[in-house]
Design a protein around this motif. Structure first.
Motif, PDB file in Angstrom:
ATOM      1  N   ALA A  24       0.830  -1.210   0.000  1.00 41.55           N
ATOM      2  CA  ALA A  24       0.000   0.000   0.000  1.00 41.55           C
ATOM      3  C   ALA A  24       0.861   1.256   0.000  1.00 41.55           C
ATOM      4  O   ALA A  24       0.582   2.224  -0.712  1.00 41.55           O
ATOM      5  N   GLY A  27       2.399   2.661  -3.237  1.00 41.14           N
ATOM      6  CA  GLY A  27       1.571   3.501  -4.092  1.00 41.14           C
ATOM      7  C   GLY A  27       1.522   4.948  -3.665  1.00 41.14           C
ATOM      8  O   GLY A  27       0.824   5.756  -4.273  1.00 41.14           O
ATOM      9  N   CYS A  28       2.249   5.284  -2.595  1.00 39.82           N
ATOM     10  CA  CYS A  28       2.271   6.660  -2.097  1.00 39.82           C
ATOM     11  C   CYS A  28       3.569   7.336  -2.531  1.00 39.82           C
ATOM     12  O   CYS A  28       4.652   6.746  -2.410  1.00 39.82           O
ATOM     13  N   ARG A 128      -4.710   1.794   1.073  1.00 38.26           N
ATOM     14  CA  ARG A 128      -3.906   2.798   0.375  1.00 38.26           C
ATOM     15  C   ARG A 128      -4.557   4.179   0.459  1.00 38.26           C
ATOM     16  O   ARG A 128      -3.872   5.185   0.648  1.00 38.26           O
ATOM     17  N   SER A 132      -2.753   7.267   2.243  1.00 30.84           N
ATOM     18  CA  SER A 132      -2.446   8.443   1.428  1.00 30.84           C
ATOM     19  C   SER A 132      -2.945   9.720   2.093  1.00 30.84           C
ATOM     20  O   SER A 132      -2.222  10.722   2.172  1.00 30.84           O
TER      21      SER A 132
END
Length: 357
Positions: A24, A27-28, A128, A132
């Motif tokens: 997760a 994806g940041c 995620r 985020s």
């Protein structure tokens, strides 16, 4: 804001969930996972060698538990005069809720709950999204702070005989950073407040009961989760239950609480705006409103309504807020009468209520 990548340490006793968190986090943007460990002891070993900027911390681990690890990490950061964000990772259990509340009151930045849906891809997407938003909020805060904040504890002190005050209620709204701010603010106010107090703190449904119990223990006064039809009493603090709006009505000169399942506002239920609007009407503007640290802008529109109705609005200043979203948006809307550090808000509340500390 710093242009360097934020260094993140993942701490969880489950190898599988550590992998999920790492995926997760991949994806940041603007961050780098610098370590992934399975215990509090290993987290401290890592932090002593190289203090990260941010930690995701499982609160239910064998050995050195989540709370003890949190305290040790914050002490280590304070010794190094560094800022450290700790995001608690909680399960939907009674134990998880209680420990999470305690951790938030002790200075954890925020928390997230482990997704438990049947679809792994949906769980990953939900995780995620949570990460985020919380990391973005922490990055914005990190850009304006270079050192670890000083931790202070509000000490209850006796108040004088009350003078006449025009206010018939106190309403408070908080989100990210709220549990810690409230743990500092309320012990010096709640036992002496001559009017009922109402609080919206953004928390899930399973958490507000434990939160109320914890506040009652810290304040040594009546703090209860609001119930539908409950009549407000002086020297009581009523906490909006997670998942339901708290609405105030005036009936026969008494304030009566109603719980509502109407849609979320500002992405929140309970919403500060809902409480503030209803309080402005029910109390004919004779309300003292406080907007504390929090992500987003919940409370800003309600504060505008409050101010127009004749209420007095206090917001927490940026320097002592974990996230200056809610207080900052209230100030930007022109609704704030006072902007104060969290440790001065209690004195201001009592003064406006006709009490001098």
């Amino acid at each position: 804001m710093t242009s360097e990548l934020m260094r993140v340490l993942v701490v969880d006793d489950s190898r599988i969930f550590r992998g999920v968190l790492e995926e997760a986090l991949a994806g940041c943007s603007d961050l780098k996972v610098v370590g992934s460990v399975w215990s509090g002891e290993k987290a401290l070993e890592f932090a002593k060698q190289s203090l990260p900027d941010f930690v995701t911390l499982d609160i239910e681990m064998p050995g050195l538990g989540g709370l003890a690890t949190l305290r040790a990490l914050r002490a280590l950061a304070a010794d190094k005069n560094k800022s450290l964000g700790v995001l608690l990772v909680s399960s939907h259990t009674r134990r998880g809720a209680a420990v999470t509340i305690e951790g938030l009151q002790e200075g954890a930045f925020d928390f997230l709950t482990k997704p438990e849906g049947p679809n792994q891809q949906a769980n990953l997407a939900a995780l995620r999204e949570q990460l985020s938003a919380k990391l973005a909020a922490y990055r914005s805060r990190r850009g304006s702070r270079n050192a670890a904040p000083q931790v202070a504890t509000a000490v209850p002190v006796a108040a004088s005989v009350p003078r006449k005050s025009r206010f018939s209620a106190v309403v408070i709204g908080a989100s990210t950073g709220g549990p810690e701010a409230l743990a500092r603010l309320l012990p010096s106010v709640a036992p002496y407040c001559p009017v009922p107090m109402f609080l919206v703190q953004h928390l899930p449904p399973d958490f507000t009961g434990y939160f109320s119990t914890s506040l009652a223990r810290r304040c040594g006064s009546a703090v209860v989760e609001a119930q539908d039809g409950m009549i407000a009493q002086p020297k009581h603090l009523y906490v909006a239950p997670g998942g339901r709006h708290l609405v105030l009505h005036s009936t026969d000169s008494r304030l009566v609480m109603k719980l509502s399942d109407t849609p979320p506002e500002n992405g929140c239920r309970p919403a500060v705006d809902v409480l503030f609007r209803s309080a402005a009407l029910a109390c004919n503007g004779q309300v003292l409103a406080v907007v504390l640290t929090g992500m987003g802008n919940d409370g800003a529109k309600g504060s505008v309504v409050m101010k127009r109705a004749g209420a007095h609005v206090i917001v927490q200043d940026e320097a002592t807020s974990v996230v200056w979203g809610m207080p900052g948006s209230t100030m930007a809307a022109g609704a704030a009468h006072e902007v104060l550090p969290v440790d001065e808000i209690g004195t201001a509340i009592l003064s406006h209520l006709g009490l001098r500390r």
